[in-house]
Design a protein around this motif. Structure first.
Motif, short mmCIF file in Angstrom:
data_model
loop_
_atom_site.label_atom_id
_atom_site.label_comp_id
_atom_site.label_asym_id
_atom_site.label_seq_id
_atom_site.Cartn_x
_atom_site.Cartn_y
_atom_site.Cartn_z
N GLU A 315 0.85 -1.19 0.00
CA GLU A 315 0.00 0.00 0.00
C GLU A 315 0.88 1.24 0.00
N VAL A 316 0.48 2.25 -0.77
CA VAL A 316 1.24 3.49 -0.92
C VAL A 316 0.68 4.55 0.01
N LEU A 317 1.55 5.20 0.80
CA LEU A 317 1.15 6.31 1.67
C LEU A 317 1.57 7.67 1.10
N ASP A 318 2.56 7.68 0.22
CA ASP A 318 3.06 8.92 -0.39
C ASP A 318 2.77 8.87 -1.89
N ASN A 320 3.91 10.32 -4.28
CA ASN A 320 5.07 10.49 -5.15
C ASN A 320 5.71 9.14 -5.53
N TYR A 321 5.22 8.08 -4.92
CA TYR A 321 5.77 6.74 -5.19
C TYR A 321 4.65 5.83 -5.70
N THR A 322 5.06 4.87 -6.52
CA THR A 322 4.13 3.82 -6.97
C THR A 322 4.32 2.57 -6.09
N THR A 328 10.21 -2.13 -4.42
CA THR A 328 11.60 -2.26 -4.83
C THR A 328 12.54 -1.73 -3.76
N LEU A 329 12.24 -0.56 -3.21
CA LEU A 329 13.09 0.00 -2.15
C LEU A 329 13.14 -0.92 -0.94
N GLY A 410 9.94 3.33 4.92
CA GLY A 410 10.21 4.76 5.07
C GLY A 410 11.43 5.18 4.28
N VAL A 411 11.42 6.42 3.80
CA VAL A 411 12.57 7.01 3.11
C VAL A 411 12.95 8.28 3.85
#
Length: 619
Positions: A315-318, A320-322, A328-329, A410-411
């Motif tokens: 699931e995406v929270l930001d 700006n990311y897919t 992948t990260l 997290g990034v």
């Protein structure tokens, strides 16, 4: 030679009877009776030497008595029909044992071994563990072993009952007696000849088919008293009625041949059919017990579930990311982790076709997760404690409540997504549970896993009762309590922690027993393929077999009763009685042979849809 001795006697006796009719010679009829009856007399004498009054003795007494009262046709007819019935009985019994002979025929005799890099054909007995054998497309695999080189599809129907070839690559396990349908394999020999899985299956089926059910043991005991009783009754009736022919006819009518053969032929057919379907049943006693099972206690991990964590949610929270970028990260960061969940994340990324490169610098943090440098960014995977900005925890709590392990991605200290990992429900588990319920069987989950996780799996599958957070002795206690309440219990498990409960249960079931000699030898039922629907199939086959046994007993008893009534009321002669008697023997064998019909119907989910099915069925 044995076949000629059996059918030659029948043929000669039959020809002599025909010649006697044509010529009117009583001598030929007497010779026909002697030809057909001498082997029966030898068998009766051997039984008497061990103080057993056999069926053969009834026939011999009747035949000799008929000669003394000058009823030569009846004497010849009785011995001929009994010999004919015996020959047909052997032929049909051999057919019911064909499942075993098919297995024996699949045992390979030679192998192509690679020595000094050169292939050469040798007998199986010349191989030693560690030899590398070459198997080409269309050839039979001669040993149990491990693939050291090559790729191919192997037909494992003789071992597992699977109709679809199994793909084999390096380090895959293969079994003697299976067939390579595509490709070329080099296999390092591990189990050779009598040490192979096929040999152990043949040994187990041989023992199982000879093992006696409780009903068969009872009938054999019954016949030991029944046969002398028939002789005494015939003597009394003959004296009271002053009719020797009536007494002799009663001897023939009273032969319990169909009754005695009704159980073993059903057991042989039932166990033979199950062996063809990749299910080994230890013997007649366990076949009968399996038919009475009304409760199945089953472990969760590795039995109802796949037994390994898989990625279930991304699931995406930001914005700006897919999803692919988040995954992948996370996967790249997890390449530096040795945690069991890391493999699930990496495998999940690779299954989506994503490239997962190793990272050079990472910091595992005990109890929280991992931080890693990925493309000049600090990527964290784990709990919220790894992040500077604390995100809303409601979604992770919701996923955890569903029995999944949720973690943040997290990034640079900010959450960009959520991953969830869980042990997923087996693709075939819902069908297996439904099939068991359709048979009126109650299903109880007994697992050492967390109560919340177990509850979610049980709710998804419709399991009747759940016991979680158990120790091995707790599972044993559950089985004992069910038995004390009058239930017949089957226990299904795949781990050492299930062993005490498996031993205590009325029926212990081992799954995926192919390649496990210990499971083949110790389990009451061994499912050679790791397919849960084989369990309801095995229990259903056991019920059919026991039902066949009961039908055959009824046919045998009804035949004797009808013939007895016919003798007392008049109209049934000695030869007619023997004809009907032998017909009843063949009838019960024919009914038992219906068990040999294939009934295994499994939903072969195509490989392309398996991942989708697992995702839909995830806990």
């Amino acid at each position: 030679m044995k076949t000629w001795r059996t059918w030659g006697v029948v043929t000669v006796s039959g020809l002599l009877i025909i010649l006697s009719w044509i010529t009117g010679s009583d001598l030929l009829m007497i010779v026909a009776a002697v030809v057909a009856g001498w082997r029966i007399a030898v068998s009766a004498f051997r039984a008497l030497r061990i103080r057993t009054i056999s069926i053969d003795l009834l026939v011999v007494v009747a035949a000799v008595g008929a000669l003394f009262i000058n009823n030569y046709w009846e004497s010849a007819a009785v011995t001929f029909l009994f010999a004919l019935g015996g020959a047909l009985e052997k032929a049909t019994l051999n057919r019911t044992r064909r499942a075993l002979s098919d297995l024996v025929d699949t045992a390979p005799e030679t192998a192509t071994v690679l020595r000094d890099g050169e292939p050469g054909t040798v007998a199986i007995r010349e191989l030693v563990p560690g030899d590398v054998v070459l198997v080409r497309n269309g050839e039979q695999i001669p040993v149990d072993g491990r693939v050291v080189s090559g790729h191919g599809g192997v037909d494992e129907a003789t071992i597992t009952g699977e109709s679809v070839p199994a793909e084999k690559t390096e380090d895959s396990e293969v079994f003697a007696g299976t067939w390579l349908r595509s490709g070329v394999l080099q296999v390092e020999a591990v189990g050779i000849g009598p040490d192979s899985t096929l040999a152990k299956i043949i040994h187990r089926v041989e023992d199982a088919q000879d093992d006696k059910a409780r009903t068969q043991t009872f009938l054999e005991t019954f016949s030991r008293y029944y046969t002398p009783g028939v002789m005494l009754a015939a003597l009394v009736v003959g004296l009271l009625a002053r009719n020797v022919e009536l007494a002799l006819t009663l001897l023939v009518i009273g032969c319990p041949g169909a009754l005695v053969i009704s159980i073993p032929v059903s057991i042989v057919a039932g166990i033979g059919r199950s062996a063809r379907d990749g299910v080994l049943i230890k013997g007649g006693e366990y076949l009968e017990t399996s038919a009475q099972v009304d409760t199945v206690v089953v472990d969760k991990t590795g039995t109802l579930t796949d037994g390994r964590p898989e990625l279930t949610d991304v699931e995406v929270l930001d914005p700006n990311y897919t999803e692919d970028e988040v995954l992948t990260l996370a996967a790249r960061a997890e390449t530096a982790s040795e945690h069991p969940l890391a493999e699930a994340i990496i495998h999940g990324a690779e299954s989506r076709g994503l490239t997962v490169e190793m990272v050079g610098k990472a910091e595992p943090i005990a109890g929280q997760g991992i931080r890693a440098r990925v493309d000049d960014r600090t990527v964290a995977v784990g709990s919220a404690a790894l992040l500077r900005e604390i995100p809303d925890a409601s979604r992770t709590l919701e996923l955890n409540g569903q029995g999944r392990t949720a973690m943040y991605v997290g990034v640079d200290g900010r959450a960009i997504g959520i991953l969830a990992v869980a042990d997923t429900i087996r693709v075939d588990a819902p069908a297996a549970i439904k099939a068991l319920h359709d048979k009126g069987i109650r299903i109880i989950m007994a697992t050492g896993d967390a109560r919340r996780v177990a509850g979610n799996v049980a709710a998804e599958l419709g399991v009747d009762e759940v016991h979680a957070e158990l120790m091995p002795e707790d599972k044993l206690t559950i089985v004992r309590e069910l038995q004390a309440a009058g239930h017949t219990v089957a226990m299904v498990g795949d781990g050492v922690n299930d062993t005490p409960a498996l031993a205590q249960a009325d029926i212990g079931v081992a799954m995926g027993a192919a390649g496990s000699p210990a499971a083949i030898e110790t389990a009451d039922i061994a499912l050679m393929a790791d397919r849960l629907p084989r369990l309801p199939h095995a229990l259903g086959l056991a019920r059919r077999t026991v039902g066949t046994m009961r039908v055959n007993i009824a046919v045998a008893l009804l035949t004797v009763a009808v013939l007895l009534a016919g003798v007392l009321l008049g109209g049934v002669t000695m030869s007619l009685g023997m004809l009907v008697h032998e017909a009843s023997v063949l009838l019960v064998i024919a009914i038992a042979m219906l068990l040999l019909r294939p009934t295994l119907r499994e939903d072969e989910t195509p490989d392309a849809h398996r991942a989708e099915a697992r995702q839909a069925a995830s806990v």
